[in-house]
Design a protein around this motif. Sequence first.
Motif, PDB file in Angstrom:
ATOM      1  N   PRO A  97       0.873  -0.941   0.220  1.00 61.09           N
ATOM      2  CA  PRO A  97       0.173   0.374   0.138  1.00 61.09           C
ATOM      3  C   PRO A  97       1.026   1.077  -0.222  1.00 61.09           C
ATOM      4  CG  PRO A  97      -0.555  -1.511   1.779  1.00 61.09           C
ATOM      5  CD  PRO A  97       0.311  -2.629   0.893  1.00 61.09           C
ATOM      6  N   LEU A  98       1.639   0.860   1.197  1.00 60.80           N
ATOM      7  CA  LEU A  98       2.353   2.559   0.094  1.00 60.80           C
ATOM      8  C   LEU A  98       3.363   2.756  -0.275  1.00 60.80           C
ATOM      9  CD1 LEU A  98       4.346   1.975   4.482  1.00 60.80           C
ATOM     10  CD2 LEU A  98       3.202   3.870   3.814  1.00 60.80           C
ATOM     11  N   GLY A  99       4.337   1.841  -0.876  1.00 62.96           N
ATOM     12  CA  GLY A  99       4.650   1.673  -2.416  1.00 62.96           C
ATOM     13  C   GLY A  99       3.794   2.595  -3.616  1.00 62.96           C
ATOM     14  N   VAL A 100       2.689   1.517  -3.791  1.00 61.02           N
ATOM     15  CA  VAL A 100       1.426   2.142  -4.943  1.00 61.02           C
ATOM     16  C   VAL A 100       0.872   2.864  -3.982  1.00 61.02           C
ATOM     17  CG1 VAL A 100      -0.602   0.969  -6.150  1.00 61.02           C
ATOM     18  CG2 VAL A 100       1.409  -0.800  -5.439  1.00 61.02           C
ATOM     19  N   GLY A 101       1.107   3.537  -3.625  1.00 56.91           N
ATOM     20  CA  GLY A 101       0.377   5.253  -3.115  1.00 56.91           C
ATOM     21  C   GLY A 101       1.260   5.736  -3.245  1.00 56.91           C
ATOM     22  N   THR A 102       2.551   5.425  -2.413  1.00 53.25           N
ATOM     23  CA  THR A 102       3.420   7.206  -3.813  1.00 53.25           C
ATOM     24  C   THR A 102       3.220   7.106  -5.207  1.00 53.25           C
ATOM     25  OG1 THR A 102       5.412   6.141  -1.264  1.00 53.25           O
ATOM     26  CG2 THR A 102       6.141   7.418  -3.296  1.00 53.25           C
ATOM     27  N   ALA A 103       3.824   5.861  -5.950  1.00 51.72           N
ATOM     28  CA  ALA A 103       3.844   5.626  -6.862  1.00 51.72           C
ATOM     29  C   ALA A 103       1.731   6.565  -7.330  1.00 51.72           C
ATOM     30  CB  ALA A 103       3.466   4.306  -7.692  1.00 51.72           C
ATOM     31  N   ILE A 104       1.149   6.099  -7.087  1.00 50.09           N
ATOM     32  CA  ILE A 104      -0.173   6.786  -7.568  1.00 50.09           C
ATOM     33  C   ILE A 104       0.330   8.549  -7.691  1.00 50.09           C
ATOM     34  CG2 ILE A 104      -2.781   7.102  -7.213  1.00 50.09           C
ATOM     35  CD1 ILE A 104      -2.821   4.571  -6.327  1.00 50.09           C
ATOM     36  N   PHE A 105       0.450   9.109  -5.839  1.00 53.69           N
ATOM     37  CA  PHE A 105       0.599  10.163  -5.669  1.00 53.69           C
ATOM     38  C   PHE A 105       1.988  11.202  -6.545  1.00 53.69           C
ATOM     39  CE2 PHE A 105       3.205  13.922  -4.113  1.00 53.69           C
ATOM     40  CZ  PHE A 105       1.775  14.427  -3.556  1.00 53.69           C
TER      41      PHE A 105
ATOM     42  N   SER B  44      -4.023   8.668 -22.851  1.00 51.86           N
ATOM     43  CA  SER B  44      -6.169   8.977 -23.812  1.00 51.86           C
ATOM     44  C   SER B  44      -6.729   8.168 -22.604  1.00 51.86           C
ATOM     45  CB  SER B  44      -5.334   7.928 -25.476  1.00 51.86           C
ATOM     46  OG  SER B  44      -5.757   7.047 -24.999  1.00 51.86           O
ATOM     47  N   TYR B  45      -6.398   7.152 -21.617  1.00 50.96           N
ATOM     48  CA  TYR B  45      -6.640   6.713 -20.834  1.00 50.96           C
ATOM     49  C   TYR B  45      -7.685   7.247 -19.931  1.00 50.96           C
ATOM     50  CZ  TYR B  45      -5.697   1.437 -22.356  1.00 50.96           C
ATOM     51  OH  TYR B  45      -5.681   0.379 -23.575  1.00 50.96           O
ATOM     52  N   ARG B  46      -6.130   7.862 -19.428  1.00 50.69           N
ATOM     53  CA  ARG B  46      -6.935   8.976 -18.319  1.00 50.69           C
ATOM     54  C   ARG B  46      -7.874  10.467 -19.113  1.00 50.69           C
ATOM     55  NH1 ARG B  46      -1.697   7.944 -17.793  1.00 50.69           N
ATOM     56  NH2 ARG B  46      -1.178   6.893 -16.362  1.00 50.69           N
ATOM     57  N   GLU B  47      -7.928  10.713 -20.448  1.00 51.74           N
ATOM     58  CA  GLU B  47      -8.177  12.250 -20.921  1.00 51.74           C
ATOM     59  C   GLU B  47      -9.592  11.437 -21.162  1.00 51.74           C
ATOM     60  OE1 GLU B  47      -6.091  12.945 -24.562  1.00 51.74           O
ATOM     61  OE2 GLU B  47      -4.623  14.447 -23.102  1.00 51.74           O
TER      62      GLU B  47
ATOM     63  N   MET C 170     -10.858   7.946 -11.479  1.00 52.47           N
ATOM     64  CA  MET C 170     -10.133   7.151 -12.560  1.00 52.47           C
ATOM     65  C   MET C 170      -9.109   6.500 -11.929  1.00 52.47           C
ATOM     66  SD  MET C 170      -7.576  10.339 -14.847  1.00 52.47           S
ATOM     67  CE  MET C 170      -5.911  10.146 -13.194  1.00 52.47           C
ATOM     68  N   VAL C 171      -7.782   6.829 -11.344  1.00 50.82           N
ATOM     69  CA  VAL C 171      -6.594   5.790 -10.984  1.00 50.82           C
ATOM     70  C   VAL C 171      -7.126   4.538 -10.380  1.00 50.82           C
ATOM     71  CG1 VAL C 171      -5.404   5.771  -8.799  1.00 50.82           C
ATOM     72  CG2 VAL C 171      -6.044   7.515  -9.665  1.00 50.82           C
ATOM     73  N   THR C 172      -9.067   4.579  -9.699  1.00 43.39           N
ATOM     74  CA  THR C 172      -9.019   3.271  -8.975  1.00 43.39           C
ATOM     75  C   THR C 172      -9.786   2.267 -10.171  1.00 43.39           C
ATOM     76  OG1 THR C 172     -11.365   3.757  -8.114  1.00 43.39           O
ATOM     77  CG2 THR C 172      -9.502   3.562  -7.161  1.00 43.39           C
TER      78      THR C 172
ATOM     79  N   VAL D 179      -9.762   2.760 -13.775  1.00 44.08           N
ATOM     80  CA  VAL D 179      -8.884   2.449 -15.239  1.00 44.08           C
ATOM     81  C   VAL D 179      -7.683   2.755 -14.891  1.00 44.08           C
ATOM     82  CG1 VAL D 179      -8.662   4.097 -16.968  1.00 44.08           C
ATOM     83  CG2 VAL D 179     -10.868   4.586 -15.776  1.00 44.08           C
ATOM     84  N   ILE D 180      -7.250   3.445 -14.378  1.00 47.40           N
ATOM     85  CA  ILE D 180      -5.767   3.832 -14.037  1.00 47.40           C
ATOM     86  C   ILE D 180      -5.026   2.189 -12.827  1.00 47.40           C
ATOM     87  CG2 ILE D 180      -3.186   4.886 -13.728  1.00 47.40           C
ATOM     88  CD1 ILE D 180      -4.628   6.480 -15.304  1.00 47.40           C
ATOM     89  N   LEU D 181      -5.917   1.647 -12.246  1.00 46.65           N
ATOM     90  CA  LEU D 181      -4.763   0.644 -11.454  1.00 46.65           C
ATOM     91  C   LEU D 181      -5.359  -0.895 -12.418  1.00 46.65           C
ATOM     92  CD1 LEU D 181      -4.903   1.634  -7.615  1.00 46.65           C
ATOM     93  CD2 LEU D 181      -3.814   1.445  -9.109  1.00 46.65           C
ATOM     94  N   PRO D 182      -6.374  -0.625 -13.311  1.00 46.26           N
ATOM     95  CA  PRO D 182      -6.473  -2.645 -13.583  1.00 46.26           C
ATOM     96  C   PRO D 182      -6.016  -2.378 -14.911  1.00 46.26           C
ATOM     97  CG  PRO D 182      -8.831  -0.910 -12.864  1.00 46.26           C
ATOM     98  CD  PRO D 182      -7.737  -0.124 -12.643  1.00 46.26           C
ATOM     99  N   SER D 183      -5.942  -1.203 -16.003  1.00 51.14           N
ATOM    100  CA  SER D 183      -4.458  -1.272 -16.901  1.00 51.14           C
ATOM    101  C   SER D 183      -3.048  -1.562 -16.032  1.00 51.14           C
ATOM    102  CB  SER D 183      -4.729   0.010 -17.372  1.00 51.14           C
ATOM    103  OG  SER D 183      -6.185   0.557 -17.075  1.00 51.14           O
ATOM    104  N   ALA D 184      -2.448  -0.895 -14.992  1.00 50.76           N
ATOM    105  CA  ALA D 184      -1.628  -0.781 -14.703  1.00 50.76           C
ATOM    106  C   ALA D 184      -1.502  -1.942 -14.167  1.00 50.76           C
ATOM    107  CB  ALA D 184      -1.469   0.562 -14.301  1.00 50.76           C
ATOM    108  N   LEU D 185      -2.394  -2.710 -13.422  1.00 44.97           N
ATOM    109  CA  LEU D 185      -2.204  -4.435 -12.446  1.00 44.97           C
ATOM    110  C   LEU D 185      -0.881  -4.475 -12.925  1.00 44.97           C
ATOM    111  CD1 LEU D 185      -3.302  -4.845  -9.503  1.00 44.97           C
ATOM    112  CD2 LEU D 185      -4.674  -6.265 -11.058  1.00 44.97           C
ATOM    113  N   PRO D 186      -0.754  -5.622 -13.730  1.00 43.09           N
ATOM    114  CA  PRO D 186      -0.066  -6.053 -13.831  1.00 43.09           C
ATOM    115  C   PRO D 186       1.583  -6.055 -14.138  1.00 43.09           C
ATOM    116  CG  PRO D 186      -0.765  -6.477 -16.244  1.00 43.09           C
ATOM    117  CD  PRO D 186      -1.591  -5.358 -14.890  1.00 43.09           C
ATOM    118  N   GLY D 187       1.746  -4.578 -13.808  1.00 43.91           N
ATOM    119  CA  GLY D 187       2.983  -3.905 -14.048  1.00 43.91           C
ATOM    120  C   GLY D 187       3.673  -3.968 -12.600  1.00 43.91           C
ATOM    121  N   ILE D 188       2.243  -3.361 -12.060  1.00 53.35           N
ATOM    122  CA  ILE D 188       2.494  -3.748 -10.811  1.00 53.35           C
ATOM    123  C   ILE D 188       3.022  -5.072  -9.526  1.00 53.35           C
ATOM    124  CG2 ILE D 188       1.207  -2.994  -7.953  1.00 53.35           C
ATOM    125  CD1 ILE D 188      -0.162  -0.507  -9.446  1.00 53.35           C
ATOM    126  N   VAL D 189       2.366  -5.556 -10.585  1.00 54.90           N
ATOM    127  CA  VAL D 189       2.230  -7.266  -9.537  1.00 54.90           C
ATOM    128  C   VAL D 189       3.541  -7.764  -9.849  1.00 54.90           C
ATOM    129  CG1 VAL D 189       1.283  -9.848  -9.793  1.00 54.90           C
ATOM    130  CG2 VAL D 189       0.259  -7.486 -10.018  1.00 54.90           C
TER     131      VAL D 189
END
Lengths: 278, 289
Positions: free
Chosen positions: A80-88, A164-167, A179-181, A183-193
């Motif tokens: 949570p700390l690491g992903v939170g930092t990255a999101i911020f 474009s996903y964000r826009e 948007m983060v929860t 659109v962004i997180l689901p798309s980035a999930l494999p990378g985060i994992v």
Amino acid sequence: MRVPPRLEQRFVKVVLWSMTAITVFVLLFIVAYILRRGLPVLSLSFLTENPHEMGRTGGIFSTIVGTLALTAMALAVATPLGVGTAIFLNEYTWESRVTRIIRFGADCLAGIPSIIFGLFGFILFVIKMGFGWSILSGGLTLAFMILPTIIRTSEEALRSVPRSYREVSLSLGSTKWQMVTRVILPSALPGIVTGVILSVGRSIGETAAVIFTAGSALRLPTSLFSSSRTMSVHFYILAREGISMPNAYGTAAVLVLSILLVNIVTYRLMHRFIRKYS
Amino acid sequence: MTGLDRKENFIRAVLLLTAFSAVSVLAVITVFIFAEGTPIMFRRGVGGFLFGLNWYPGEGRFGLLPMIVGSLEVTLGALLIGVPFALACAVVLTEFSSPRLRNILKPVIELLAGIPSVVYGFIGVVVLVPFIRETFGGPGFSVLAASIVLGIMILPTVISISIDALQALPPSYREGALAMGATRWQTVRMVLLPSARSGIVASIILGMGRAVGETMAVIMIAGNAAAVPRTPLDPVRTLTSNIALEMSYASGEHREALFATGVILFVIIMVLNTLANASSSRRARGKRG
């Protein structure tokens, strides 16, 4: 005398290729050496029995449990700390002095040797906070160690999600957090994992930071406050004190195999992820 | 202000807090290590710690010079052994190999970055130490053994960061040099390596950080005698081993002295980190500008 460039190149190529071959050979030799001597020791009972007589006989079950418990604890805190930092860093702010300080902090943390983490965890968690040698102390120490890896890989994952996903999400009237929860997180999930699994590998292999914070008790841990020995610590003690070479090789083989597995899974995931967005 | 806005602001605040976790952890670690380690240094004199030759914790003599020299020697040895091989690999993989071979070899090398340090140390004990003992004499547990094992351990770090540095160069550099009739090797030597210099330097500094900070592998193979080694075949004790060897039973001033060892190690690592950071950010600025 001037050597003709073509000749020079041919000579240099031979030298460089042989150096590369030596490097790859050495690295593969290490893995092969451990597996050749360790695999014959492995059996179901080696994995499912607790160590007896300091590890001279019996298996390594309690150390597997200890390793998993410490790793789980570390991930539960650091993810949570690491992903939170990255999101911020990636979604909620722009490049500024603040983000530079945060990144510099993470980079420095990544460079700190594990023995320093061990010293720190020992004085803060084991002594000052009174957790003693325990899964809690060891897990928190490991969490701090893997935090920079999780931050960096999550940040890269978030960055690779197309703009474009964000826009589109924002133009449909979503709030930033939606948007983060959604659109962004689901798309980035494999990378985060990927980053998380990479940290699992690091936690499994760590010795210096763990031995002074989680201790080296061989009993099966029963709570967060039990001292517990990980596989790497067990292997270190078996090998260094010459308790049992066959069991040391066996433990090393399990360690190496799990690290290889972790890395292969990470690699696969990362490639699928990269393909998706390029 | 609507409820949604309030929620958004709250989330932003929470994220800002988590974003400072890494920096805070770094700060807390620094404070704790220094708070535990510096009082004894000032009480007994910093000079005695840095330049004292005798480490007899039982008698209250805490000279760290043998360990400082030891750490520097094995690190230097590791660089001398590891860096040429690492750079050769990086150049071969980026410039001379077919893409297919690169796609096999690069993951293999990166895979090996994950091998635990205790495993490297163990291989050192069962393969390298007996070899050195029989070939060159001496106890085998030595500066040489530690340098070779550390040299191998820094390979993946130096290789993968150097590869990144070489691949980050604009393709036009390569194409321009080749178009002017330079051979591939001339391109590498005269154009690519000099242009990627700051990234390569950063990779070497990071490898150095790894070598200075490595603990378990070094304990297993270096012999750990707290004396300045006279030849590469003498045993050696590094700063990291000094901490790990004695931490489990140290108390009182002895434990403080081990934290003082940690302070010195910490300062060395922070200097290296800052150098690596400066080197790679110069590269980033150069690229943008």
